[in-house]
Design an enzyme around this catalytic site. Sequence first.
Site, PDB file in Angstrom:
ATOM      1  N   ASP A  35      -1.241  -0.120  -6.668  1.00 37.31           N
ATOM      2  CA  ASP A  35      -1.383  -0.363  -5.236  1.00 37.31           C
ATOM      3  C   ASP A  35      -0.509  -1.515  -4.755  1.00 37.31           C
ATOM      4  O   ASP A  35      -0.244  -1.636  -3.564  1.00 37.31           O
ATOM      5  CB  ASP A  35      -2.839  -0.671  -4.879  1.00 37.31           C
ATOM      6  N   GLN A  62      -1.523   9.833  -3.247  1.00 36.30           N
ATOM      7  CA  GLN A  62      -2.464   9.027  -2.476  1.00 36.30           C
ATOM      8  C   GLN A  62      -2.367   9.379  -0.994  1.00 36.30           C
ATOM      9  O   GLN A  62      -2.042  10.520  -0.669  1.00 36.30           O
ATOM     10  CB  GLN A  62      -2.246   7.554  -2.804  1.00 36.30           C
TER      11      GLN A  62
END
Length: 165
Positions: A35, A62
């Site tokens: 992330d 994602q």
Amino acid sequence: ILGSYSSINSGADGLISSYNSELVGGEFNFNDISDTFLTLVAVSPLLKNALKITGISHTRLQETDRVKAMANELKKLGQEVIEKHDSLEIIPNLNKLKESANIGLKIETYEDHRVAMSFGVLGSYNLFGNGKPWLTIENPECCGKTFPDFFEKLETLRRHSKINK
């Protein structure tokens, strides 16, 4: 990423981060902290040498294909980008970033808060030494689900930064 000298110290108003060197690239595997790869990639135009990020193929699944999104937006910034299934390699070019910024730059967020916030960090850099904004983030409201006032907080930090004065 920082060259020979960097420090983080406590100050009267909080933490003070400083460096006395050039920002450098390198090769990093982000599999365990995927992330966060977006922020490093977003600021890569400021680095003095190439950056290679690996271990990121799973981020294609994602909110958006984050690898593709970051590659697309860096190319808008005049950067050379080599995109592979599990990696991005960026050859930074600060002069091309400035040339692109003089024309006007708009970053697409792909409705992904991490894309928006990462390029927001780059946009807070005092690119021309005059403290003025030079990068537009399209649809910053996509940050609402995780950090609704991110850009207000970032602007406060930018205004109080010693680099921007």
